[in-house]
Scaffold this motif. Structure first.
Motif, PDB file in Angstrom:
ATOM      1  N   HIS A 145      84.001  92.652  86.346  1.00  0.00           N
ATOM      2  CA  HIS A 145      82.896  92.265  85.468  1.00  0.00           C
ATOM      3  C   HIS A 145      82.718  90.754  85.561  1.00  0.00           C
ATOM      4  O   HIS A 145      83.607  90.039  86.042  1.00  0.00           O
ATOM      5  CB  HIS A 145      83.189  92.675  84.026  1.00  0.00           C
ATOM      6  CG  HIS A 145      83.407  94.135  83.842  1.00  0.00           C
ATOM      7  ND1 HIS A 145      82.380  95.045  83.707  1.00  0.00           N
ATOM      8  CD2 HIS A 145      84.554  94.870  83.812  1.00  0.00           C
ATOM      9  CE1 HIS A 145      82.865  96.266  83.591  1.00  0.00           C
ATOM     10  NE2 HIS A 145      84.187  96.193  83.649  1.00  0.00           N
ATOM     11  N   THR A 146      81.591  90.251  85.130  1.00  0.00           N
ATOM     12  CA  THR A 146      81.324  88.818  85.155  1.00  0.00           C
ATOM     13  C   THR A 146      81.072  88.322  83.747  1.00  0.00           C
ATOM     14  O   THR A 146      80.612  89.072  82.880  1.00  0.00           O
ATOM     15  CB  THR A 146      80.103  88.492  86.035  1.00  0.00           C
ATOM     16  OG1 THR A 146      78.951  89.156  85.509  1.00  0.00           O
ATOM     17  CG2 THR A 146      80.321  88.933  87.468  1.00  0.00           C
ATOM     18  N   GLY A 147      81.396  87.047  83.524  1.00  0.00           N
ATOM     19  CA  GLY A 147      81.065  86.444  82.243  1.00  0.00           C
ATOM     20  C   GLY A 147      82.233  85.767  81.570  1.00  0.00           C
ATOM     21  O   GLY A 147      83.270  85.491  82.179  1.00  0.00           O
ATOM     22  N   VAL A 148      82.066  85.513  80.299  1.00  0.00           N
ATOM     23  CA  VAL A 148      82.986  84.709  79.498  1.00  0.00           C
ATOM     24  C   VAL A 148      83.857  85.618  78.642  1.00  0.00           C
ATOM     25  O   VAL A 148      83.381  86.601  78.067  1.00  0.00           O
ATOM     26  CB  VAL A 148      82.198  83.731  78.611  1.00  0.00           C
ATOM     27  CG1 VAL A 148      83.121  82.949  77.689  1.00  0.00           C
ATOM     28  CG2 VAL A 148      81.359  82.788  79.477  1.00  0.00           C
ATOM     29  N   GLY A 195      83.189  89.762  90.518  1.00  0.00           N
ATOM     30  CA  GLY A 195      83.804  89.645  89.203  1.00  0.00           C
ATOM     31  C   GLY A 195      84.089  88.188  88.912  1.00  0.00           C
ATOM     32  O   GLY A 195      84.277  87.377  89.830  1.00  0.00           O
ATOM     33  N   SER A 196      84.096  87.824  87.622  1.00  0.00           N
ATOM     34  CA  SER A 196      84.365  86.439  87.261  1.00  0.00           C
ATOM     35  C   SER A 196      84.861  86.373  85.832  1.00  0.00           C
ATOM     36  O   SER A 196      84.598  87.268  85.011  1.00  0.00           O
ATOM     37  CB  SER A 196      83.101  85.579  87.413  1.00  0.00           C
ATOM     38  OG  SER A 196      82.082  86.025  86.532  1.00  0.00           O
ATOM     39  N   PHE A 197      85.592  85.312  85.539  1.00  0.00           N
ATOM     40  CA  PHE A 197      86.103  85.075  84.186  1.00  0.00           C
ATOM     41  C   PHE A 197      86.026  83.599  83.876  1.00  0.00           C
ATOM     42  O   PHE A 197      86.372  82.750  84.706  1.00  0.00           O
ATOM     43  CB  PHE A 197      87.560  85.519  84.064  1.00  0.00           C
ATOM     44  CG  PHE A 197      88.253  84.959  82.839  1.00  0.00           C
ATOM     45  CD1 PHE A 197      88.096  85.570  81.603  1.00  0.00           C
ATOM     46  CD2 PHE A 197      89.037  83.813  82.933  1.00  0.00           C
ATOM     47  CE1 PHE A 197      88.717  85.043  80.473  1.00  0.00           C
ATOM     48  CE2 PHE A 197      89.659  83.281  81.800  1.00  0.00           C
ATOM     49  CZ  PHE A 197      89.505  83.905  80.578  1.00  0.00           C
ATOM     50  N   ALA A 198      85.582  83.273  82.685  1.00  0.00           N
ATOM     51  CA  ALA A 198      85.679  81.929  82.138  1.00  0.00           C
ATOM     52  C   ALA A 198      86.189  82.040  80.710  1.00  0.00           C
ATOM     53  O   ALA A 198      85.855  83.001  79.989  1.00  0.00           O
ATOM     54  CB  ALA A 198      84.315  81.227  82.147  1.00  0.00           C
ATOM     55  N   PRO A 199      87.010  81.112  80.251  1.00  0.00           N
ATOM     56  CA  PRO A 199      87.488  81.160  78.867  1.00  0.00           C
ATOM     57  C   PRO A 199      86.377  80.838  77.884  1.00  0.00           C
ATOM     58  O   PRO A 199      85.395  80.164  78.234  1.00  0.00           O
ATOM     59  CB  PRO A 199      88.579  80.097  78.840  1.00  0.00           C
ATOM     60  CG  PRO A 199      88.216  79.151  79.935  1.00  0.00           C
ATOM     61  CD  PRO A 199      87.558  79.970  80.999  1.00  0.00           C
TER      62      PRO A 199
END
Length: 478
Positions: free
Chosen positions: A356-359, A307-311
């Protein structure tokens, strides 16, 4: 003194690597390295691993401090600490270099690692040196293209690994090599030694600042760059078997350059067993997201991203060095709170968004402060070290972060919690403060020696230990 001389003699006779300043060997691929190997820097190094059937370690004790911020979640919340009284200096241990990481306390011995690539065992009641082990020669600032630490040796906080009973440190050497060493906490004897290089980038500009973590029989190491973001480095996580033998696992940020994982708290172990890290600015400022300016959730057994998060602001964050990599992720109940240099705080669902992954897709966001270091957490309350003060933030059941009191400081270190107080160093002013958790009122404060950036205190019973520019100082009155 006779005991110290005996230990040093054993290390010198049994490990000639000290004379050369080359205490490790191994490889950076996912396959086992040979017993003797040539490092990427071209210097032959010797690998040392635990023999099969090593003795079970002795139990740890109440009051021990075994990892950064006391626990693998990096909460900094310490039980059994009395309310603060009048603080007074109990002892001051002048060592051979600055102590940027937190000291550990293992079975009644305080263990401190210095920028001179030395590790010391100290009596926590008096500061007397029980043992001293040198791990090599650190890198002089004059040999590096940028940076703000001179010399550059051991910057991260060590970790106690319970399966082996060893304390692990990561030393940076004048050769550019990064060497993981496991030491006996009672004697300082080296039991495990292995080179643990990141998979991409130039070795001499890969700085290791994040605290080490012990997870499922392995030691996790994070890498970033030097202050100034110069030269070719790529942020990475390296996982090493605590026995010293077996395959290394590595993960590198999929950016062409930068993306450092450097926040002082290092890897955070979440309740679901995954490992969380915060990632700094990357090279990309447009086009597809490159994995930088983010929070990542990694599987501990493979280092694969789960999983990943970016603003949504990541391109502008990267362009203006306003990323999330400056603060260790904070676990707050079902949420992960992340704050970076821009000052926006985000909450993420650990069981939802971080699968989940993404922005984008955060639960909530709020303007908090430009944050550096590692927050302290108790319940739904987070104490955030801002560039110019300490901020209380309460995260609601709805996941919304709501700022509360703020105490101005010249430069806030990373706080710890105990006895109803927030213990926070002001490394800009050279003071240690105890603040009321509810109101922010100053309960006690005391002058310290010169403090390193992002320094954080250790609470053990009624004593507070803190790394300084020249060693370790202990205060009583907690």
């Amino acid at each position: 003194m006779p005991r110290l001389r005996r230990v040093v003699r054993v290390l010198t006779v049994g490990a000639a690597f000290l004379a050369a300043g080359l205490p490790a060997a191994g490889c950076t691929s996912a396959s086992p390295g040979p017993a003797h190997a040539t490092s990427p820097a071209g210097s032959p190094v010797a690998e040392l691993t635990l023999p099969p059937g090593a003795a079970s370690p002795a139990p740890t004790l109440p009051g021990d401090w075994l990892t950064y911020h006391h626990d693998s979640a990096r909460s900094g919340d310490v039980p059994g600490v009395p309310a603060p009284g009048a603080l007074r200096q109990e002892w001051r241990a002048q060592l051979d270099g600055a102590v940027y990481g937190q000291p550990l306390i293992v079975r009644g011995t305080a263990i401190a690692a210095t920028e001179h690539d030395s590790v010391y065992g100290l009596d926590p009641a008096t500061g007397r040196v029980r043992w001293h082990t040198s791990l090599g020669t650190p890198a002089a600032r004059s040999t590096l293209p940028c940076g703000d630490i001179d010399p550059l040796g051991i910057t991260s906080t060590p970790v106690y690994e319970p399966g082996t009973g060893l304390v692990f440190t990561l030393a940076e050497l004048s050769t550019g090599q990064h060497v993981l060493t496991g030491l006996d906490p009672a004697t300082g004897e080296v039991r495990v030694r292995r080179e643990a290089e990141p998979p991409r980038g130039d070795l001499h500009v890969q700085q290791q600042r994040g605290a080490l973590a012990a997870v499922a029989g392995r030691v996790l190491i994070t890498y970033g760059g030097l202050e100034g973001d110069c030269a070719n480095y790529v942020g990475a996580v390296v996982s090493v078997p605590a026995t010293g033998s077996g395959p290394l696992l590595t993960y590198a940020i999929p950016t062409s350059r930068q993306g450092g994982i450097w926040a002082p708290g290092g890897p955070v172990l979440a309740p679901d067993g995954r490992v969380l890290v915060s990632v700094g600015n990357g090279a990309s400022e447009n086009g597809p997201w490159d994995g930088s300016d983010s929070v990542l959730a990694l599987s501990p057994d493979s280092l694969s991203v789960t999983g990943s998060f970016a603003p949504a602001s990541w391109p502008d964050d990267n362009a203006h060095d306003l990323d999330l990599g400056s603060l260790t992720p904070a676990l707050v109940g079902p949420w992960v709170m992340t704050v970076g240099k821009r000052g926006t705080g985000y909450t993420l669902g650990l069981a939802t968004r971080l699968h989940h992954t993404g922005v984008g897709g955060e639960q909530a966001q709020a303007h908090l402060c430009s944050a550096y270091g590692t927050a302290a957490v108790t319940g739904a309350t987070v104490f955030v070290p801002c560039a110019d003060g300490l901020l209380r933030v309460d995260v609601g059941a709805d996941g919304v972060p709501r700022p509360g009191w703020r105490v101005p400081l010249r430069a806030s270190g990373s706080p710890a919690l105990g006895g109803g107080a927030v213990w926070v160093p002001d490394y800009g002013a050279g003071t240690l403060l105890a603040l009321d958790q509810t109101s922010g009122r100053v309960l006690a404060q005391v002058a310290t020696d010169t403090l390193p950036h992002f320094v954080s205190p250790v609470l053990s019973g009624d004593r507070v230990l803190i790394g300084t520019g020249t060693g370790v100082t202990a205060f009583g009155g907690a």
